[in-house]
Write a protein that holds these residues in place. Structure first.
Motif, PDB file in Angstrom:
ATOM      1  N   LEU A  95       0.815  -1.217   0.000  1.00 29.45           N
ATOM      2  CA  LEU A  95       0.000   0.000   0.000  1.00 29.45           C
ATOM      3  C   LEU A  95       0.846   1.264   0.000  1.00 29.45           C
ATOM      4  N   ILE A  96       1.987   1.231   0.666  1.00 27.31           N
ATOM      5  CA  ILE A  96       2.879   2.392   0.711  1.00 27.31           C
ATOM      6  C   ILE A  96       4.237   1.945   1.216  1.00 27.31           C
ATOM      7  N   SER A  97       5.267   2.634   0.775  1.00 28.23           N
ATOM      8  CA  SER A  97       6.605   2.501   1.360  1.00 28.23           C
ATOM      9  C   SER A  97       7.005   3.881   1.858  1.00 28.23           C
ATOM     10  N   GLY A  98       7.418   3.967   3.108  1.00 30.38           N
ATOM     11  CA  GLY A  98       7.684   5.282   3.659  1.00 30.38           C
ATOM     12  C   GLY A  98       8.378   5.253   4.991  1.00 30.38           C
ATOM     13  N   LYS A  99       8.185   6.320   5.764  1.00 32.41           N
ATOM     14  CA  LYS A  99       8.840   6.502   7.057  1.00 32.41           C
ATOM     15  C   LYS A  99       7.791   6.767   8.126  1.00 32.41           C
ATOM     16  N   VAL A 100       7.960   6.122   9.273  1.00 32.13           N
ATOM     17  CA  VAL A 100       7.066   6.379  10.406  1.00 32.13           C
ATOM     18  C   VAL A 100       7.334   7.787  10.941  1.00 32.13           C
ATOM     19  N   ILE A 101       6.317   8.635  10.936  1.00 30.08           N
ATOM     20  CA  ILE A 101       6.499  10.007  11.419  1.00 30.08           C
ATOM     21  C   ILE A 101       5.737  10.288  12.704  1.00 30.08           C
ATOM     22  N   ASP A 102       4.869   9.356  13.107  1.00 30.46           N
ATOM     23  CA  ASP A 102       4.161   9.561  14.377  1.00 30.46           C
ATOM     24  C   ASP A 102       3.646   8.219  14.880  1.00 30.46           C
ATOM     25  N   VAL A 103       3.808   7.981  16.185  1.00 27.20           N
ATOM     26  CA  VAL A 103       3.258   6.799  16.843  1.00 27.20           C
ATOM     27  C   VAL A 103       2.513   7.268  18.088  1.00 27.20           C
ATOM     28  N   ALA A 104       1.221   7.006  18.139  1.00 27.76           N
ATOM     29  CA  ALA A 104       0.405   7.296  19.325  1.00 27.76           C
ATOM     30  C   ALA A 104      -0.035   5.954  19.885  1.00 27.76           C
ATOM     31  N   ARG A 105       0.490   5.590  21.043  1.00 21.19           N
ATOM     32  CA  ARG A 105       0.262   4.237  21.551  1.00 21.19           C
ATOM     33  C   ARG A 105       0.107   4.279  23.064  1.00 21.19           C
ATOM     34  N   ARG A 106      -0.879   3.526  23.562  1.00 21.09           N
ATOM     35  CA  ARG A 106      -1.090   3.443  25.004  1.00 21.09           C
ATOM     36  C   ARG A 106      -1.544   2.020  25.344  1.00 21.09           C
ATOM     37  N   THR A 107      -1.324   1.607  26.573  1.00 22.14           N
ATOM     38  CA  THR A 107      -1.778   0.304  27.045  1.00 22.14           C
ATOM     39  C   THR A 107      -2.884   0.524  28.063  1.00 22.14           C
ATOM     40  N   GLU A 108      -4.073  -0.004  27.752  1.00 23.86           N
ATOM     41  CA  GLU A 108      -5.202   0.160  28.665  1.00 23.86           C
ATOM     42  C   GLU A 108      -6.147  -1.021  28.520  1.00 23.86           C
ATOM     43  N   GLY A 109      -6.698  -1.468  29.651  1.00 23.59           N
ATOM     44  CA  GLY A 109      -7.675  -2.544  29.624  1.00 23.59           C
ATOM     45  C   GLY A 109      -7.156  -3.847  29.057  1.00 23.59           C
ATOM     46  N   VAL A 156       3.839  -1.161   3.917  1.00 17.42           N
ATOM     47  CA  VAL A 156       2.571  -1.669   4.440  1.00 17.42           C
ATOM     48  C   VAL A 156       1.996  -2.672   3.448  1.00 17.42           C
ATOM     49  N   LEU A 157       1.789  -3.902   3.913  1.00 18.15           N
ATOM     50  CA  LEU A 157       1.208  -4.966   3.091  1.00 18.15           C
ATOM     51  C   LEU A 157      -0.243  -5.186   3.490  1.00 18.15           C
ATOM     52  N   ALA A 158      -1.077  -5.484   2.515  1.00 14.05           N
ATOM     53  CA  ALA A 158      -2.481  -5.823   2.787  1.00 14.05           C
ATOM     54  C   ALA A 158      -2.890  -6.975   1.884  1.00 14.05           C
ATOM     55  N   TRP A 159      -3.696  -7.889   2.434  1.00 13.12           N
ATOM     56  CA  TRP A 159      -4.190  -9.003   1.633  1.00 13.12           C
ATOM     57  C   TRP A 159      -5.491  -9.525   2.229  1.00 13.12           C
ATOM     58  N   ALA A 160      -6.188 -10.337   1.431  1.00 17.45           N
ATOM     59  CA  ALA A 160      -7.525 -10.796   1.795  1.00 17.45           C
ATOM     60  C   ALA A 160      -7.490 -11.812   2.925  1.00 17.45           C
ATOM     61  N   CYS A 161      -8.495 -11.748   3.782  1.00 19.00           N
ATOM     62  CA  CYS A 161      -8.632 -12.700   4.886  1.00 19.00           C
ATOM     63  C   CYS A 161      -9.233 -14.014   4.391  1.00 19.00           C
ATOM     64  N   ASP A 162      -9.264 -15.010   5.280  1.00 26.35           N
ATOM     65  CA  ASP A 162      -9.933 -16.266   4.994  1.00 26.35           C
ATOM     66  C   ASP A 162     -11.423 -15.992   4.749  1.00 26.35           C
ATOM     67  N   PRO A 163     -12.048 -16.705   3.798  1.00 29.70           N
ATOM     68  CA  PRO A 163     -13.464 -16.462   3.482  1.00 29.70           C
ATOM     69  C   PRO A 163     -14.399 -16.552   4.686  1.00 29.70           C
ATOM     70  N   LEU A 164     -14.027 -17.319   5.692  1.00 22.63           N
ATOM     71  CA  LEU A 164     -14.859 -17.433   6.891  1.00 22.63           C
ATOM     72  C   LEU A 164     -15.158 -16.072   7.511  1.00 22.63           C
ATOM     73  N   TRP A 165     -14.178 -15.158   7.489  1.00 24.63           N
ATOM     74  CA  TRP A 165     -14.365 -13.857   8.131  1.00 24.63           C
ATOM     75  C   TRP A 165     -15.238 -12.928   7.301  1.00 24.63           C
ATOM     76  N   ARG A 166     -15.520 -13.309   6.058  1.00 19.90           N
ATOM     77  CA  ARG A 166     -16.375 -12.473   5.213  1.00 19.90           C
ATOM     78  C   ARG A 166     -17.836 -12.913   5.249  1.00 19.90           C
ATOM     79  N   THR A 167     -18.126 -13.921   6.051  1.00 20.29           N
ATOM     80  CA  THR A 167     -19.516 -14.309   6.260  1.00 20.29           C
ATOM     81  C   THR A 167     -20.198 -13.279   7.157  1.00 20.29           C
ATOM     82  N   VAL A 168     -21.521 -13.328   7.205  1.00 22.37           N
ATOM     83  CA  VAL A 168     -22.265 -12.395   8.063  1.00 22.37           C
ATOM     84  C   VAL A 168     -21.808 -12.525   9.511  1.00 22.37           C
ATOM     85  N   ARG A 169     -21.685 -13.764   9.983  1.00 27.39           N
ATOM     86  CA  ARG A 169     -21.264 -13.990  11.363  1.00 27.39           C
ATOM     87  C   ARG A 169     -19.810 -13.552  11.578  1.00 27.39           C
TER      88      ARG A 169
END
Length: 368
Positions: free
Chosen positions: A248-262, A331-344
């Protein structure tokens, strides 16, 4: 019972996992982790040590299981950031197995990873070696997800009879909840009380209930992806080709907003394009895993499809807890298993399940 559809790999699979297979397994699991499941480095070392001490683990398919086999799922539960500092102990998996066998009323013969992503895809190999058990060439997600409800067996309508949790100081909790939503609440509370990280065993399966309700071939698939990454002079391209993924893109990380909660890692990361992608800006929303990719107000990819951030030079996945300003990433993106594309499946793990008021648009590839 409604069985979940699967998209099991048809290429060659392993029949055992040896110490030499752990490095590619770990590299592949990190890719499938979509940023979550825990960083693989410490689990890789522990698993290699277990296999060197105990020998290879037998890797079996659902079709290999017989009436005497009983499968249990084992995984880490909690915030991956905590796992960097809080290491598990050998006694935890022994306590989990004892608790699972007591709750099931029978001997457990086989382990399965809850998720093939991250350390949760690697550690069960070492646990199986230390416990003398077989390992199922399958998992419950085909990736990593942060919550107990987001698992293939739940999509397929298979009930979870019990769960056992053990923390690093020796506390063991056995739970029988009315459904997985309640299991998630109770398990998360126990995890937070235990310092943010526990090990858990749940979802006992048999040859009958596992068939059609797990995502098959994923251990072999992770090893194949790892081999592609480790053996190529162009690892990002090799991984994309193996997964039929888009960059999807090749680049540089310019901001990270990260917290640990719950018991979760939450936040976002912003990536500025470089080279041919200069001038582009993408933001990725996080909850343990990479959830949604946004650019100029447009959703490029979203859960349950897979999004992984990798090092642009080495191709190795970067988990959410290891993202840093200045990293050069793709950033890589690809399709999930067909099970996750069901209504449930979408009800349990689509964007609205994470609180985003966005429709799910299946990711079918963009650019390579």
């Amino acid at each position: 019972m409604v069985h979940a559809p699967t998209d099991a790999p048809t290429r060659e699979r392993l029949t055992s996992v040896a110490a030499a297979d752990v490095a590619p397994l770990a590299a592949g699991c990190a890719i499938f982790g979509t940023g979550g499941g825990g960083a693989v480095y410490t689990s890789q070392l522990a698993t290699e040590q277990a296999l060197e001490a105990s020998g290879p683990v037998e890797l079996v398919t659902v079709d290999d299981l017989d009436a005497d086999d009983a499968v249990i799922i084992m995984s880490g539960i909690g915030a991956p950031t905590v796992g960097i500092e809080m290491l598990s102990s050998a006694s935890q998996i022994e306590a989990l197995l004892a608790g699972a066998e007591a709750a099931a009323g029978r001997r457990i013969t086989t382990l399965m990873a809850a998720e093939i992503g991250g350390s949760n895809g690697v550690s069960p190999v070492g646990w199986a070696a230390r416990l003398g058990l077989k390992l199922l060439d399958a998992d419950g997600m085909g990736r990593a997800f942060p919550e107990a409800t987001m698992i293939a067996m739940n999509v397929a309508g298979v009930a979870c009879d019990f769960a056992v949790m053990a923390d690093v100081v020796g506390n063991v909790v056995t739970m029988k909840t009315v459904d997985l939503a309640w299991l998630e609440r109770h398990a998360r509370a126990v995890t937070v009380a235990s310092g943010g990280l526990c090990l858990g065993a749940h979802y006992p399966l048999t040859a009958e209930t596992a068939r059609g309700a797990v995502i098959e071939g994923t251990v072999s698939a992770a090893v194949r992806v790892g081999h592609a990454l480790l053996s190529s002079s162009e690892p990002v391209r090799a991984v994309a080709d193996e997964l039929d993924a888009s960059v999807l893109i090749s680049g540089k990380v310019i901001d990270v907003a990260r917290r640990t909660e719950g018991g979760f890692v939450r936040g976002s990361v912003t990536i500025a394009g470089v080279g041919s992608d200069r001038g582009r800006l993408q933001r990725i929303e996080l909850q343990n895993e990479n959830l949604i990719v946004l650019e100029d107000g447009e959703v490029l990819a979203t859960v349950p499809d897979l999004v992984t951030i990798v090092d642009s030079e080495t191709g190795h996945a970067i988990s959410t807890e290891m993202l840093r300003f200045g990293q050069r990433v793709s950033v890589l993106a690809w399709a999930c298993d067909p099970l996750w594309r069901t209504v449930r499946g979408l009800e349990l793990a689509g964007p609205q399940a994470f609180g985003y008021d966005l429709p799910y648009v299946p990711f079918e590839g963009a650019q390579r």
